[in-house]
Design a protein around this motif. Sequence first.
Motif, PDB file in Angstrom:
ATOM      1  N   MET A  84       0.833  -1.195   0.000  1.00  8.69           N
ATOM      2  CA  MET A  84       0.000   0.000   0.000  1.00  8.69           C
ATOM      3  C   MET A  84       0.873   1.252   0.000  1.00  8.69           C
ATOM      4  N   ASP A  85       0.368   2.341  -0.588  1.00 11.66           N
ATOM      5  CA  ASP A  85       1.083   3.602  -0.533  1.00 11.66           C
ATOM      6  C   ASP A  85       0.142   4.733  -0.153  1.00 11.66           C
ATOM      7  N   GLU A  86       0.702   5.934   0.019  1.00 10.96           N
ATOM      8  CA  GLU A  86      -0.070   7.055   0.522  1.00 10.96           C
ATOM      9  C   GLU A  86      -1.232   7.456  -0.365  1.00 10.96           C
ATOM     10  N   GLU A  87      -1.200   7.092  -1.653  1.00  9.07           N
ATOM     11  CA  GLU A  87      -2.288   7.451  -2.554  1.00  9.07           C
ATOM     12  C   GLU A  87      -3.597   6.747  -2.204  1.00  9.07           C
ATOM     13  N   GLN A  88      -3.561   5.832  -1.283  1.00  9.52           N
ATOM     14  CA  GLN A  88      -4.762   5.076  -0.961  1.00  9.52           C
ATOM     15  C   GLN A  88      -5.672   5.760   0.055  1.00  9.52           C
ATOM     16  N   VAL A  89      -5.215   6.843   0.659  1.00  9.24           N
ATOM     17  CA  VAL A  89      -6.078   7.633   1.533  1.00  9.24           C
ATOM     18  C   VAL A  89      -5.920   9.108   1.180  1.00  9.24           C
ATOM     19  N   ARG A  90      -6.970   9.870   1.442  1.00 10.49           N
ATOM     20  CA  ARG A  90      -6.926  11.323   1.296  1.00 10.49           C
ATOM     21  C   ARG A  90      -7.394  11.931   2.606  1.00 10.49           C
ATOM     22  N   LEU A  91      -6.759  13.019   2.997  1.00  9.52           N
ATOM     23  CA  LEU A  91      -7.147  13.748   4.194  1.00  9.52           C
ATOM     24  C   LEU A  91      -7.923  14.989   3.776  1.00  9.52           C
ATOM     25  N   HIS A  92      -9.121  15.145   4.343  1.00  8.91           N
ATOM     26  CA  HIS A  92      -9.971  16.307   4.065  1.00  8.91           C
ATOM     27  C   HIS A  92     -10.150  17.090   5.359  1.00  8.91           C
ATOM     28  N   PRO A  93      -9.883  18.399   5.355  1.00 12.74           N
ATOM     29  CA  PRO A  93     -10.097  19.188   6.577  1.00 12.74           C
ATOM     30  C   PRO A  93     -11.516  18.986   7.115  1.00 12.74           C
ATOM     31  N   TRP A  94     -11.605  18.920   8.431  1.00 10.94           N
ATOM     32  CA  TRP A  94     -12.879  18.676   9.112  1.00 10.94           C
ATOM     33  C   TRP A  94     -13.902  19.715   8.685  1.00 10.94           C
ATOM     34  N   ALA A  95     -15.128  19.265   8.407  1.00 14.02           N
ATOM     35  CA  ALA A  95     -16.218  20.138   7.973  1.00 14.02           C
ATOM     36  C   ALA A  95     -17.426  19.951   8.883  1.00 14.02           C
ATOM     37  N   ASP A  96     -18.330  20.892   8.833  1.00 13.54           N
ATOM     38  CA  ASP A  96     -19.532  20.822   9.655  1.00 13.54           C
ATOM     39  C   ASP A  96     -20.308  19.531   9.401  1.00 13.54           C
ATOM     40  N   ALA A  97     -20.308  19.071   8.156  1.00 11.23           N
ATOM     41  CA  ALA A  97     -21.034  17.845   7.786  1.00 11.23           C
ATOM     42  C   ALA A  97     -20.397  16.579   8.347  1.00 11.23           C
ATOM     43  N   ASP A  98     -19.252  16.673   9.010  1.00  7.10           N
ATOM     44  CA  ASP A  98     -18.552  15.497   9.524  1.00  7.10           C
ATOM     45  C   ASP A  98     -18.953  15.105  10.946  1.00  7.10           C
ATOM     46  N   PHE A  99     -19.953  15.779  11.514  1.00 13.13           N
ATOM     47  CA  PHE A  99     -20.372  15.453  12.879  1.00 13.13           C
ATOM     48  C   PHE A  99     -20.787  13.983  13.007  1.00 13.13           C
ATOM     49  N   TRP A 100     -21.416  13.441  11.975  1.00 10.93           N
ATOM     50  CA  TRP A 100     -21.836  12.030  12.013  1.00 10.93           C
ATOM     51  C   TRP A 100     -20.651  11.109  12.287  1.00 10.93           C
ATOM     52  N   LEU A 101     -19.483  11.463  11.723  1.00  8.14           N
ATOM     53  CA  LEU A 101     -18.283  10.646  11.912  1.00  8.14           C
ATOM     54  C   LEU A 101     -17.831  10.707  13.366  1.00  8.14           C
ATOM     55  N   LEU A 102     -17.884  11.883  13.946  1.00 10.26           N
ATOM     56  CA  LEU A 102     -17.534  12.034  15.354  1.00 10.26           C
ATOM     57  C   LEU A 102     -18.467  11.186  16.223  1.00 10.26           C
TER      58      LEU A 102
ATOM     59  N   TYR B 269      -8.868  16.062  10.429  1.00  8.89           N
ATOM     60  CA  TYR B 269      -9.187  15.621   9.083  1.00  8.89           C
ATOM     61  C   TYR B 269     -10.136  14.440   9.100  1.00  8.89           C
ATOM     62  N   ARG B 270     -10.955  14.363   8.058  1.00  5.13           N
ATOM     63  CA  ARG B 270     -11.730  13.177   7.746  1.00  5.13           C
ATOM     64  C   ARG B 270     -10.862  12.366   6.794  1.00  5.13           C
ATOM     65  N   VAL B 271     -10.724  11.076   7.056  1.00  4.36           N
ATOM     66  CA  VAL B 271      -9.890  10.205   6.223  1.00  4.36           C
ATOM     67  C   VAL B 271     -10.806   9.473   5.241  1.00  4.36           C
ATOM     68  N   GLU B 272     -10.426   9.538   3.979  1.00  8.65           N
ATOM     69  CA  GLU B 272     -11.199   8.916   2.915  1.00  8.65           C
ATOM     70  C   GLU B 272     -10.331   7.879   2.204  1.00  8.65           C
ATOM     71  N   ALA B 273     -10.911   6.722   1.924  1.00 10.53           N
ATOM     72  CA  ALA B 273     -10.226   5.726   1.094  1.00 10.53           C
ATOM     73  C   ALA B 273     -10.241   6.245  -0.336  1.00 10.53           C
ATOM     74  N   ALA B 274      -9.070   6.397  -0.929  1.00  9.09           N
ATOM     75  CA  ALA B 274      -8.959   7.030  -2.242  1.00  9.09           C
ATOM     76  C   ALA B 274      -9.689   6.254  -3.329  1.00  9.09           C
ATOM     77  N   GLY B 275      -9.616   4.941  -3.278  1.00  4.00           N
ATOM     78  CA  GLY B 275     -10.232   4.138  -4.335  1.00  4.00           C
ATOM     79  C   GLY B 275     -11.745   4.197  -4.341  1.00  4.00           C
ATOM     80  N   SER B 276     -12.357   4.092  -3.164  1.00  2.00           N
ATOM     81  CA  SER B 276     -13.821   4.019  -3.080  1.00  2.00           C
ATOM     82  C   SER B 276     -14.472   5.353  -2.741  1.00  2.00           C
ATOM     83  N   GLY B 277     -13.700   6.279  -2.169  1.00  2.03           N
ATOM     84  CA  GLY B 277     -14.280   7.547  -1.729  1.00  2.03           C
ATOM     85  C   GLY B 277     -15.016   7.435  -0.401  1.00  2.03           C
TER      86      GLY B 277
END
Length: 167
Positions: free
Chosen positions: A1-19, A56-64
Motif C-alpha cells: 500500500m502507498d499514501e495514494e490510498q487515503v486522502r485527508l480532508h479538513p474537518w467540515a460541519d457535515a462530519d459530525f456524524w463521523l464524530l 481531518y476526515r480520512v477517505e479511502a482514495a479508491g472508493s471515496g
Amino acid sequence: MDEEQVRLHPWADADFWLLERLNSPEMTEHLGGPEGEARLADRHRRYLGPASGCMYRVEAAGSGETVGSIGFWEREWRGEPVWETGWGVLPEFQGRGLATLAARALVETARAAGSHRYLHAFPSVDHHASNSVCRKAGFTLLGEAEFEYPKGHWITSNDWRVDLEDL
C-alpha cells in the motif's frame, strides 16, 4: 500500500456524524469511554474552529468512503511546544492499514506546517493496534508516560515521536 490510498480532508460541519460513530464504546475503550452529547458538540466546534493544527476526515482514495479521522494539535510536552496526533478508524475498515497510511500522510502535513520540530502520539500501552500504527508509520518509541485523559481517568501511554526536521 502507498499514501495514494487515503486522502485527508479538513474537518467540515457535515462530519459530525463521523464524530458520533467514533464515540462508540468500542472506539473509545482506550480513551475512558464515550463522551456525552454536549462534550461531543464542543469537540466538533473545536475541530471546526481556528486552531493551531487541524483535524481531518480520512477517505479511502479508491472508493471515496469515509474510513475515519486523524488530526494534529499543539500541546506542551516536557517544557516545549510540540504537535500531538490521534486517530480513529471505523470498525468496518480496521485491519487494512488505513490508519498507518493516514498517519504517514499526517506526518507530511505536520512537517509542512513547519511550526514544531516534533509530532508525538500517546496511545495507551494496552492499545496494540495504535502502537502498531505508530511503529509502521515511522514513529520512534521514547518510553512510557502517565496521562490524565479524560479528566479524572489516568492511563499509561507510550510516547511515540517523529522528528519533522528529518527527511
